[in-house]
Design a protein around this motif. Structure first.
Motif, mmCIF file in Angstrom:
data_model
loop_
_atom_site.group_PDB
_atom_site.id
_atom_site.type_symbol
_atom_site.label_atom_id
_atom_site.label_comp_id
_atom_site.label_asym_id
_atom_site.label_seq_id
_atom_site.Cartn_x
_atom_site.Cartn_y
_atom_site.Cartn_z
ATOM 1 N N LYS A 275 -55.917 -59.305 21.354
ATOM 2 C CA LYS A 275 -56.283 -60.684 20.987
ATOM 3 C C LYS A 275 -57.450 -60.720 20.007
ATOM 4 O O LYS A 275 -57.410 -61.437 18.995
ATOM 5 N N ASN A 276 -58.488 -59.973 20.305
ATOM 6 C CA ASN A 276 -59.683 -60.033 19.476
ATOM 7 C C ASN A 276 -59.470 -59.397 18.107
ATOM 8 O O ASN A 276 -60.032 -59.865 17.105
ATOM 9 N N HIS A 277 -58.653 -58.357 18.039
ATOM 10 C CA HIS A 277 -58.317 -57.797 16.731
ATOM 11 C C HIS A 277 -57.497 -58.801 15.914
ATOM 12 O O HIS A 277 -57.693 -58.928 14.699
ATOM 13 N N LYS A 278 -56.592 -59.506 16.570
ATOM 14 C CA LYS A 278 -55.787 -60.516 15.883
ATOM 15 C C LYS A 278 -56.682 -61.610 15.306
ATOM 16 O O LYS A 278 -56.495 -62.049 14.170
ATOM 17 N N ASN A 279 -57.686 -62.036 16.082
ATOM 18 C CA ASN A 279 -58.611 -63.059 15.592
ATOM 19 C C ASN A 279 -59.443 -62.544 14.424
ATOM 20 O O ASN A 279 -59.764 -63.281 13.489
ATOM 21 N N GLY A 280 -59.823 -61.273 14.492
ATOM 22 C CA GLY A 280 -60.652 -60.695 13.449
ATOM 23 C C GLY A 280 -59.986 -60.630 12.095
ATOM 24 O O GLY A 280 -60.664 -60.599 11.059
ATOM 25 N N VAL A 281 -58.653 -60.624 12.073
ATOM 26 C CA VAL A 281 -57.920 -60.595 10.802
ATOM 27 C C VAL A 281 -58.304 -61.786 9.934
ATOM 28 O O VAL A 281 -58.367 -61.688 8.700
ATOM 29 N N ASP A 282 -58.581 -62.926 10.572
ATOM 30 C CA ASP A 282 -58.896 -64.150 9.838
ATOM 31 C C ASP A 282 -60.395 -64.372 9.647
ATOM 32 O O ASP A 282 -60.809 -65.453 9.220
ATOM 33 N N ASN A 283 -61.198 -63.376 9.976
ATOM 34 C CA ASN A 283 -62.641 -63.463 9.759
ATOM 35 C C ASN A 283 -63.008 -62.558 8.587
ATOM 36 O O ASN A 283 -63.025 -61.338 8.726
#
Length: 386
Positions: free
Chosen positions: A170-178
């Motif tokens: 989940k957190n890696h997926k969110n990091g893609v957009d940061n």
């Protein structure tokens, strides 16, 4: 007491910043924060710098004074805030106190750390020095605490190992957009579960990276904020607490007392409760910490956080409570003194509607910054000004 507002924020690129040192990173974030807030450097009355170990990592001390010089914030009062890996959250608390007390009408907080020029062993040794001397002399490190606690949690609450992998995914997926995150790539559960073991049952993808970076916030009384902008965020609740420094002395290793107590104080001050929080940034230095903080802050009953994660409750786009929309420490990175400040930056941007593709529907946000293995904790609740 007048409410304390945040009127500007910034964050540098997190990751490996070759050829740059902590003062370079602090100045970059500080100047961007001044520009974002529309505040002149000469109007900054208090300048706080959150930093754990600039002396140990690069032999650099006196960084708050040097930063004031480099960004032309003289004659601002300066102070370094060190509370190990929760230095950033402690900096938010100190900056809030400076404004809430009436001592300052314009306070800037800049957090930063330069770490990647040291080997993994050297960096780990610096970080491990925050453990109690009795534990440290036996070679105890934070990863070992995390592994022992994770094993106990999984067995006690019959949680599947995959639930921890879901946190990392989940957190890696969110990091893609940061765009400022250290790792902007997705991983799958299989990759997480088959990565090298670090502290059984935790593997490589259960841990955050070693990181360089800086972040900043501008705080002032709400009446002053209204002179600069119509849109801002207020800190509606904040509190800090400690737990036993010797981890094995805790009555229940799956309960982080500092999280519970700081959360309780922040909720009481703000008038909000766990059900009122729309978005949260938690200190996922290890994946197991996301479970323990969810439970300590009342988002889940003890031993049940893993079930919420399995059910998608914390997903950014579909969950009821998006957690670590920034990518968390896991993907965004963990430059010790900057991490808590960067959590505040993410919540600020979410509440301001400035989070881009990471944006969620949020009016109230929370960030929880943990020092050591729960040795000290700061919980901050923010809300969009209305």
């Amino acid at each position: 007491m007048e409410r304390v507002a945040i009127i500007g924020a910034s964050m540098t690129q997190f990751g490996q910043r070759e050829g740059e040192w902590v003062l370079d990173l602090l100045a970059e974030a500080g100047l961007e924060c001044l520009e974002d807030s529309g505040v002149d450097a000469s109007d900054v009355e208090h300048l706080y710098v959150s930093n754990m170990a600039s002396g140990e990592f690069e032999g650099q001390t006196g960084i708050p004074n040097a930063l004031a010089h480099d960004i032309d914030a003289i004659p601002a009062y300066t102070q370094r805030v060190d509370q190990t890996s929760s230095s950033g959250g402690a900096g938010i608390y100190a900056a809030w106190q400076s404004v809430a007390s009436g001592a300052s009408d314009m306070t800037m907080l800049v957090g930063g750390e330069k770490m990647t020029h040291r080997t993994t062993g050297e960096a780990t040794d610096v970080i491990a020095s925050l453990t109690h001397p009795v534990e440290y002399k036996h070679g105890v490190t934070l990863p070992s605490f995390a592994g022992l606690t994770a094993r106990h949690y999984l067995e006690r609450f019959d949680a599947p190992r995959e639930s921890l992998a879901k946190v990392a995914v989940k957190n890696h997926k969110n990091g893609v957009d940061n765009p400022h995150a250290q790792f902007q790539k997705e991983i799958d559960e299989e990759t997480a579960l088959e990565s090298p073991i670090v502290a059984d049952p935790l593997r490589l993808y259960d841990f955050c990276p070693i990181t360089d970076g800086s972040a900043a916030l501008m705080l002032c009384p709400e009446s002053v904020a209204e002179e600069y902008t119509d849109d801002y965020v207020v800190i509606s609740g904040i509190d800090g607490a400690t737990d036993t420094h010797v981890v094995h002395e805790r009555e229940d290793p799956t309960v982080m007392g500092g999280v519970v107590e700081s959360g309780k104080g922040a909720y009481e001050m703000s008038g909000y409760g766990p059900d009122d929080i729309d978005v949260a940034e938690l200190h996922d230095m290890f994946t197991i910490l996301e479970f323990l903080q969810m439970e300590g802050l009342g988002f889940a009953e003890q031993g049940e956080a893993w079930e919420l994660v399995e059910d998608g409750y914390t997903e950014r786009d579909t969950g009821e409570l998006p957690i670590n929309t920034s990518g968390g420490l896991k993907s965004k990175g963990h430059p010790l003194g900057a991490s808590g400040v960067a959590q505040g930056v993410e919540i600020y941007e979410q509440l301001m509607g400035e989070a881009g593709p990471r944006q969620v529907d949020a009016d109230v946000g929370l960030c929880c910054n943990v020092g050591g293995f729960g040795n000290c904790v700061i919980t901050t609740i923010m809300e969009a000004a209305r």
